[in-house]
Design a protein around this motif. Sequence first.
Motif, PDB file in Angstrom:
ATOM      1  N   GLN A   1       0.838  -1.203   0.000  1.00 42.00           N
ATOM      2  CA  GLN A   1       0.000   0.000   0.000  1.00 42.00           C
ATOM      3  C   GLN A   1       0.869   1.247   0.000  1.00 42.00           C
ATOM      4  N   ALA A   2       1.900   1.253   0.854  1.00 46.93           N
ATOM      5  CA  ALA A   2       2.780   2.417   0.927  1.00 46.93           C
ATOM      6  C   ALA A   2       3.530   2.623  -0.383  1.00 46.93           C
ATOM      7  N   ARG A   3       3.953   1.505  -1.006  1.00 41.89           N
ATOM      8  CA  ARG A   3       4.677   1.638  -2.275  1.00 41.89           C
ATOM      9  C   ARG A   3       3.765   2.244  -3.350  1.00 41.89           C
ATOM     10  N   LYS A   4       2.504   1.901  -3.358  1.00 39.04           N
ATOM     11  CA  LYS A   4       1.581   2.495  -4.325  1.00 39.04           C
ATOM     12  C   LYS A   4       1.475   4.004  -4.116  1.00 39.04           C
ATOM     13  N   GLU A   5       1.529   4.406  -2.829  1.00 42.75           N
ATOM     14  CA  GLU A   5       1.442   5.836  -2.533  1.00 42.75           C
ATOM     15  C   GLU A   5       2.670   6.593  -3.034  1.00 42.75           C
ATOM     16  N   LEU A   6       3.755   5.865  -3.291  1.00 39.47           N
ATOM     17  CA  LEU A   6       4.987   6.499  -3.774  1.00 39.47           C
ATOM     18  C   LEU A   6       5.051   6.609  -5.296  1.00 39.47           C
ATOM     19  N   ARG A   7       3.983   6.231  -5.976  1.00 40.17           N
ATOM     20  CA  ARG A   7       4.008   6.256  -7.446  1.00 40.17           C
ATOM     21  C   ARG A   7       4.349   7.624  -8.044  1.00 40.17           C
ATOM     22  N   PRO A   8       3.903   8.721  -7.478  1.00 39.90           N
ATOM     23  CA  PRO A   8       4.270  10.015  -8.073  1.00 39.90           C
ATOM     24  C   PRO A   8       5.781  10.264  -8.119  1.00 39.90           C
ATOM     25  N   TRP A   9       6.533   9.525  -7.300  1.00 43.76           N
ATOM     26  CA  TRP A   9       7.986   9.715  -7.257  1.00 43.76           C
ATOM     27  C   TRP A   9       8.719   8.494  -7.833  1.00 43.76           C
ATOM     28  N   ARG A  10       8.041   7.747  -8.698  1.00 47.28           N
ATOM     29  CA  ARG A  10       8.589   6.474  -9.155  1.00 47.28           C
ATOM     30  C   ARG A  10       9.901   6.632  -9.928  1.00 47.28           C
ATOM     31  N   ARG A  11      10.190   7.810 -10.459  1.00 48.67           N
ATOM     32  CA  ARG A  11      11.425   7.997 -11.218  1.00 48.67           C
ATOM     33  C   ARG A  11      12.581   8.471 -10.330  1.00 48.67           C
ATOM     34  N   GLU A  12      12.294   8.670  -9.063  1.00 48.58           N
ATOM     35  CA  GLU A  12      13.343   9.112  -8.142  1.00 48.58           C
ATOM     36  C   GLU A  12      14.221   7.934  -7.724  1.00 48.58           C
ATOM     37  N   GLY A  13      15.482   8.226  -7.457  1.00 52.91           N
ATOM     38  CA  GLY A  13      16.426   7.167  -7.083  1.00 52.91           C
ATOM     39  C   GLY A  13      16.060   6.457  -5.806  1.00 52.91           C
ATOM     40  N   PHE A  14      15.488   7.165  -4.814  1.00 59.50           N
ATOM     41  CA  PHE A  14      15.162   6.522  -3.538  1.00 59.50           C
ATOM     42  C   PHE A  14      14.031   5.506  -3.703  1.00 59.50           C
ATOM     43  N   VAL A  15      13.124   5.750  -4.676  1.00 54.60           N
ATOM     44  CA  VAL A  15      12.072   4.770  -4.948  1.00 54.60           C
ATOM     45  C   VAL A  15      12.648   3.568  -5.694  1.00 54.60           C
ATOM     46  N   ALA A  16      13.570   3.807  -6.616  1.00 59.39           N
ATOM     47  CA  ALA A  16      14.228   2.697  -7.324  1.00 59.39           C
ATOM     48  C   ALA A  16      14.996   1.807  -6.361  1.00 59.39           C
ATOM     49  N   ASP A  17      15.659   2.430  -5.384  1.00 57.23           N
ATOM     50  CA  ASP A  17      16.386   1.638  -4.375  1.00 57.23           C
ATOM     51  C   ASP A  17      15.420   0.781  -3.558  1.00 57.23           C
ATOM     52  N   LEU A  18      14.272   1.346  -3.200  1.00 56.51           N
ATOM     53  CA  LEU A  18      13.272   0.588  -2.446  1.00 56.51           C
ATOM     54  C   LEU A  18      12.743  -0.564  -3.281  1.00 56.51           C
ATOM     55  N   ASP A  19      12.480  -0.311  -4.570  1.00 55.64           N
ATOM     56  CA  ASP A  19      11.988  -1.380  -5.453  1.00 55.64           C
ATOM     57  C   ASP A  19      13.004  -2.492  -5.563  1.00 55.64           C
ATOM     58  N   ASP A  20      14.287  -2.147  -5.671  1.00 54.16           N
ATOM     59  CA  ASP A  20      15.329  -3.170  -5.734  1.00 54.16           C
ATOM     60  C   ASP A  20      15.324  -4.021  -4.465  1.00 54.16           C
ATOM     61  N   HIS A  21      15.148  -3.361  -3.343  1.00 50.34           N
ATOM     62  CA  HIS A  21      15.105  -4.079  -2.050  1.00 50.34           C
ATOM     63  C   HIS A  21      13.899  -5.022  -1.997  1.00 50.34           C
ATOM     64  N   LEU A  22      12.746  -4.515  -2.424  1.00 51.81           N
ATOM     65  CA  LEU A  22      11.535  -5.347  -2.446  1.00 51.81           C
ATOM     66  C   LEU A  22      11.710  -6.556  -3.352  1.00 51.81           C
ATOM     67  N   ILE A  23      12.296  -6.347  -4.524  1.00 49.60           N
ATOM     68  CA  ILE A  23      12.489  -7.453  -5.470  1.00 49.60           C
ATOM     69  C   ILE A  23      13.464  -8.472  -4.898  1.00 49.60           C
ATOM     70  N   ASP A  24      14.509  -7.983  -4.230  1.00 52.04           N
ATOM     71  CA  ASP A  24      15.530  -8.878  -3.679  1.00 52.04           C
ATOM     72  C   ASP A  24      14.954  -9.823  -2.629  1.00 52.04           C
ATOM     73  N   VAL A  25      14.100  -9.305  -1.754  1.00 52.63           N
ATOM     74  CA  VAL A  25      13.656 -10.113  -0.614  1.00 52.63           C
ATOM     75  C   VAL A  25      12.220 -10.595  -0.696  1.00 52.63           C
ATOM     76  N   LEU A  26      11.379  -9.906  -1.453  1.00 52.20           N
ATOM     77  CA  LEU A  26       9.973 -10.295  -1.513  1.00 52.20           C
ATOM     78  C   LEU A  26       9.538 -10.777  -2.889  1.00 52.20           C
ATOM     79  N   GLY A  27      10.413 -10.689  -3.844  1.00 53.50           N
ATOM     80  CA  GLY A  27      10.052 -11.106  -5.177  1.00 53.50           C
ATOM     81  C   GLY A  27       9.177 -10.108  -5.893  1.00 53.50           C
ATOM     82  N   GLY A  28       9.265  -8.840  -5.521  1.00 53.29           N
ATOM     83  CA  GLY A  28       8.508  -7.787  -6.196  1.00 53.29           C
ATOM     84  C   GLY A  28       7.458  -7.180  -5.319  1.00 53.29           C
TER      85      GLY A  28
END
Length: 445
Positions: free
Chosen positions: A418-445
């Motif tokens: 839910q929180a990640r969806k709320e971050l969609r307006p900043w999806r091109r920012e590096g801090f969101v990309a880092d979070l997505d990488d973390h999510l993919i690494d441990v949760l599979g997306g």
Amino acid sequence: MSTCETRGAAALKSLRKARGWSLAYTARALIDTARRLGQPLSSSVPSVQRSVARWESSKPILPSDRYQLLLAHLYSRGADGHVALGPGSDFAELLDALAYLGEADAHLHELRALLVRTATDDGTGLLALLGPATQYSMAVALADPTRADDALLDGLRAAVGDVNSQVGSLPFARLQLLLAPVIESCQRLLAGDVPEPLRPELRTVAAQAYTLAGRLAFETRDDQASRALYAAATDAAGQAGAPWRRAVVHLSHALVTLYSVPGIGAARELVEAAVRDARTGDSVRVRARAHALQAEIAARAGAERHAQTALSLAWYDLDRDDDGDPSPMSFSADHLRGFEGLCELYVGDAAVAHDVFASSAEALDAPRERVQRAIVSTDQALACIRLDAPEGAADLLHNCVDSAISTGGRVPTLRLRQARKELRPWRREGFVADLDDHLIDVLGG
């Protein structure tokens, strides 16, 4: 030297002699255990033997952390090779001895949690939390329910409490394995000819076991089993004759329903049932928790006045003298602050919500509260987003990702998404990309 230290030294010596071990044999066993664990000792047998003797001497010393770990592994297994960590086991006696010698409770809790994790590493150790006496009583009672006794119920109750205390320390799938023997025993005993005087307490233990099992089934995404277990828990608690216990079942069921059933209608019905039972029950702590969840449901529905009223009732309940409360540890002011933050998040001030969440998360520092802390921190991240501080939200969510994967918690994972969806307006920012990488690494997306 204190009397406690004398008792600790005597307990260690008694443990060793009960197994028929000499000082030299114990030293060799410790060295072998260290080698098996991949942590070989550089000390010789005579050197380790002298350490064992010092632990048991008239002026004993506390074994070092490393030796405590080796002793724990050594005494957690019986002669048959099976792990036993419950009341009456050698391992339990070891922890008592270390406590007498001055070891801190927090360290002993960590040591026990580590051994429970080890016991379930290969999917075995299902009876690890049941002491030898309880295992024997269980076998006797399952063969002939008329031979069930109070000692068996005490052992089952302790096992349920033990599994519950490991929430946040072990993955939910492992906790299910540890609780399975208790669930099956309760089901078979309730269906059998258990002596009538024991049946009320058996129903109480069963209600506790089924409620915890329902939550664990939900966390592992088995919603059908979860609903069946909550239904059984509601029935058992209702027959036990203590309304506050049925309120506890309703509250747990309401929380999982909130995240497994679309909308809030079904969860609201369960919360209202919990409030009715709690108001006629003996536990003000349970009553406070029921009003707190009632406030959250109202806030999610946008009913600000209703939410604030329920929240005020929850604080009123907690402020009352709770001496003799039958459920004194079930709900605290730190937990209630999390609900207060949710009300502010949905129908109040996001800045106030952020500060309340931060205070609550900081206070929820016990291992048992790890899942709740992750949930509160994720809500704090949502408050950051509403305060136009998305980078701060992402920083908070990184820690929540780690907690979610270590426990396998379903609610923290859902809150994360839910929180990640709320971050969609900043999806091109590096801090969101880092979070997505973390999510993919441990949760599979």
